[in-house]
Design a protein around this motif. Structure first.
Motif, PDB file in Angstrom:
ATOM      1  N   TYR B  31      -0.643   5.090   2.306  1.00 31.25           N
ATOM      2  CA  TYR B  31       0.688   5.297   1.753  1.00 31.25           C
ATOM      3  C   TYR B  31       1.389   3.952   1.548  1.00 31.25           C
ATOM      4  CZ  TYR B  31      -0.243   9.956   3.537  1.00 31.25           C
ATOM      5  OH  TYR B  31      -0.818  11.175   3.801  1.00 31.25           O
ATOM      6  N   MET B  32       2.118   3.853   0.430  1.00 31.15           N
ATOM      7  CA  MET B  32       2.912   2.653   0.155  1.00 31.15           C
ATOM      8  C   MET B  32       4.265   3.057  -0.398  1.00 31.15           C
ATOM      9  SD  MET B  32       0.034  -0.025  -1.305  1.00 31.15           S
ATOM     10  CE  MET B  32       1.024  -1.496  -1.000  1.00 31.15           C
ATOM     11  N   TYR B  33       5.263   2.237  -0.102  1.00 32.62           N
ATOM     12  CA  TYR B  33       6.653   2.578  -0.424  1.00 32.62           C
ATOM     13  C   TYR B  33       7.373   1.334  -0.967  1.00 32.62           C
ATOM     14  CZ  TYR B  33       5.555   6.249   3.004  1.00 32.62           C
ATOM     15  OH  TYR B  33       4.966   7.280   3.695  1.00 32.62           O
ATOM     16  N   TRP B  34       8.326   1.583  -1.850  1.00 33.58           N
ATOM     17  CA  TRP B  34       9.263   0.564  -2.261  1.00 33.58           C
ATOM     18  C   TRP B  34      10.666   0.997  -1.871  1.00 33.58           C
ATOM     19  CZ3 TRP B  34       8.646  -4.289  -3.501  1.00 33.58           C
ATOM     20  CH2 TRP B  34       7.455  -4.718  -4.097  1.00 33.58           C
ATOM     21  N   TYR B  35      11.380   0.081  -1.181  1.00 33.71           N
ATOM     22  CA  TYR B  35      12.768   0.291  -0.796  1.00 33.71           C
ATOM     23  C   TYR B  35      13.615  -0.844  -1.366  1.00 33.71           C
ATOM     24  CZ  TYR B  35      11.168   3.420   2.993  1.00 33.71           C
ATOM     25  OH  TYR B  35      10.612   4.441   3.740  1.00 33.71           O
ATOM     26  N   ARG B  36      14.901  -0.567  -1.490  1.00 33.23           N
ATOM     27  CA  ARG B  36      15.858  -1.624  -1.722  1.00 33.23           C
ATOM     28  C   ARG B  36      16.875  -1.615  -0.584  1.00 33.23           C
ATOM     29  NH1 ARG B  36      19.497  -0.906  -7.005  1.00 33.23           N
ATOM     30  NH2 ARG B  36      20.793  -2.359  -5.818  1.00 33.23           N
ATOM     31  N   GLN B  37      17.392  -2.794  -0.251  1.00 35.51           N
ATOM     32  CA  GLN B  37      18.341  -2.906   0.837  1.00 35.51           C
ATOM     33  C   GLN B  37      19.578  -3.630   0.343  1.00 35.51           C
ATOM     34  OE1 GLN B  37      17.256  -5.281   4.368  1.00 35.51           O
ATOM     35  NE2 GLN B  37      18.169  -3.686   5.640  1.00 35.51           N
ATOM     36  N   ARG B  68       0.021   2.175  -9.225  1.00 32.40           N
ATOM     37  CA  ARG B  68      -0.929   1.855  -8.163  1.00 32.40           C
ATOM     38  C   ARG B  68      -2.331   2.149  -8.678  1.00 32.40           C
ATOM     39  NH1 ARG B  68      -1.071   4.142  -2.052  1.00 32.40           N
ATOM     40  NH2 ARG B  68      -2.439   2.542  -1.160  1.00 32.40           N
ATOM     41  N   SER B  69      -2.970   1.111  -9.159  1.00 30.02           N
ATOM     42  CA  SER B  69      -4.311   1.259  -9.725  1.00 30.02           C
ATOM     43  C   SER B  69      -5.392   0.926  -8.701  1.00 30.02           C
ATOM     44  CB  SER B  69      -4.471   0.365 -10.959  1.00 30.02           C
ATOM     45  OG  SER B  69      -4.237  -0.989 -10.600  1.00 30.02           O
ATOM     46  N   LYS B  70      -5.006   0.263  -7.613  1.00 26.92           N
ATOM     47  CA  LYS B  70      -5.933  -0.060  -6.526  1.00 26.92           C
ATOM     48  C   LYS B  70      -5.228   0.233  -5.207  1.00 26.92           C
ATOM     49  CE  LYS B  70      -6.312  -4.388  -7.743  1.00 26.92           C
ATOM     50  NZ  LYS B  70      -6.777  -5.813  -7.764  1.00 26.92           N
ATOM     51  N   ASP B  73      -2.741  -2.628  -4.010  1.00 31.21           N
ATOM     52  CA  ASP B  73      -1.617  -3.136  -4.804  1.00 31.21           C
ATOM     53  C   ASP B  73      -0.684  -2.017  -5.261  1.00 31.21           C
ATOM     54  OD1 ASP B  73      -3.707  -5.609  -6.378  1.00 31.21           O
ATOM     55  OD2 ASP B  73      -2.270  -5.863  -4.750  1.00 31.21           O
ATOM     56  N   PHE B  74       0.608  -2.285  -5.103  1.00 28.46           N
ATOM     57  CA  PHE B  74       1.633  -1.337  -5.543  1.00 28.46           C
ATOM     58  C   PHE B  74       2.677  -2.163  -6.287  1.00 28.46           C
ATOM     59  CE2 PHE B  74       3.604   2.513  -5.948  1.00 28.46           C
ATOM     60  CZ  PHE B  74       4.628   2.852  -5.071  1.00 28.46           C
ATOM     61  N   LEU B  75       2.825  -1.885  -7.566  1.00 30.64           N
ATOM     62  CA  LEU B  75       3.719  -2.672  -8.416  1.00 30.64           C
ATOM     63  C   LEU B  75       5.008  -1.902  -8.689  1.00 30.64           C
ATOM     64  CD1 LEU B  75       1.185  -3.982 -11.101  1.00 30.64           C
ATOM     65  CD2 LEU B  75       1.833  -5.025  -8.917  1.00 30.64           C
ATOM     66  N   LEU B  76       6.119  -2.610  -8.635  1.00 34.63           N
ATOM     67  CA  LEU B  76       7.424  -2.046  -8.979  1.00 34.63           C
ATOM     68  C   LEU B  76       7.940  -2.773 -10.205  1.00 34.63           C
ATOM     69  CD1 LEU B  76       9.906  -0.232  -8.105  1.00 34.63           C
ATOM     70  CD2 LEU B  76      10.784  -2.303  -6.988  1.00 34.63           C
ATOM     71  N   THR B  77       8.279  -2.015 -11.245  1.00 34.17           N
ATOM     72  CA  THR B  77       8.780  -2.612 -12.476  1.00 34.17           C
ATOM     73  C   THR B  77      10.204  -2.160 -12.752  1.00 34.17           C
ATOM     74  OG1 THR B  77       6.580  -2.790 -13.467  1.00 34.17           O
ATOM     75  CG2 THR B  77       8.449  -2.815 -14.981  1.00 34.17           C
TER      76      THR B  77
END
Lengths: 109, 112
Positions: B31-37, B68-70, B73-77
């Motif tokens: 599992y991977m996550y993107w947060y903002r603070q 998330r292709s791998k 790696d998890f990319l945020l655009t």
């Protein structure tokens, strides 16, 4: 709605004990977390409670009461390096973490 | 520590430009996550991933997309950056069947 409440700021003296409270109202409950975050750094995991009661880990302890929607983090024998922000987070029934705004703890000599 | 790195660590960009932030992990966490603070808001979930090519929206997903292709790696655009997207962005990872999320060092983004 979902809400996590914790005090914005606290001050304590080196060597003392401090208790940081957290109350929550979330859509379901699947555990409560405490993280420590020093200024400009990433949050780091401190503790996890899913059942009622006290979990002790060295100088840090965390308590949970699910019926009251309440937790606290207890820090003993405070050190200057404990000056940081302490984040309370609840995992809701959807499996997502909901964070409080954090409590900025200042430890003074 | 899940061996998480984020790049870039700091970025200044202009309103209207696209921006991509990268999160890379070496521990094979599922599992991977993107947060903002942001001050006064705490950490808020933007998007998350429960496996390669499996992503979903979080609380504040408008204006953001992920890929998330791998596993690692998890990319945020940010498709077209706005000043309201000025923030500190944290990536987090979590092992399958474990509860704890581990955070990367963060990316400070300033949109002028």
């Amino acid at each position: 709605g979902q809400n996590i409440d914790q005090p914005t700021e606290m001050t304590a003296t080196e060597g003392a004990i401090v208790q940081i409270n957290c109350t929550y109202q979330t859509s379901g409950f699947n555990g409560l977390f405490w993280y420590q975050q020093h200024a400009g750094e990433a949050p780091t995991f401190l503790s996890y409670n899913v059942l009622d009661g006290l979990e002790e880990k060295g100088r840090f302890s965390s308590f949970l009461s699910r019926s009251k929607g309440y937790s606290y983090l207890l820090l003993k024998e405070l050190q200057m390096k404990d000056s940081a922000s302490y984040l309370c987070a609840v995992r809701n029934q959807g499996g997502k973490l909901i964070f409080g705004q954090g409590t900025e703890l200042s430890v003074k000599p | 520590d899940a061996g998480i790195t984020q790049s870039p660590r700091h970025k200044v960009t202009e309103t209207g430009t696209p921006v991509t932030l990268r999160c890379h992990q070496t521990e094979n966490h599922r599992y991977m996550y993107w947060y903002r603070q942001d001050p006064g808001h705490g950490l808020r979930l933007i998007h998350y991933s429960y496996g390669v090519k499996d992503t979903d929206k979080g609380e504040v997903s408008d204006g953001y997309s992920v890929s998330r292709s791998k596993t690692e790696d998890f990319l945020l655009t940010l498709e077209s950056a706005t000043s309201s997207q000025t923030s500190v962005y944290f990536c987090a990872t979590q092992r399958e069947r474990e509860e704890t999320q581990y955070f990367g060092p963060g990316t400070r983004l300033l949109v002028l």
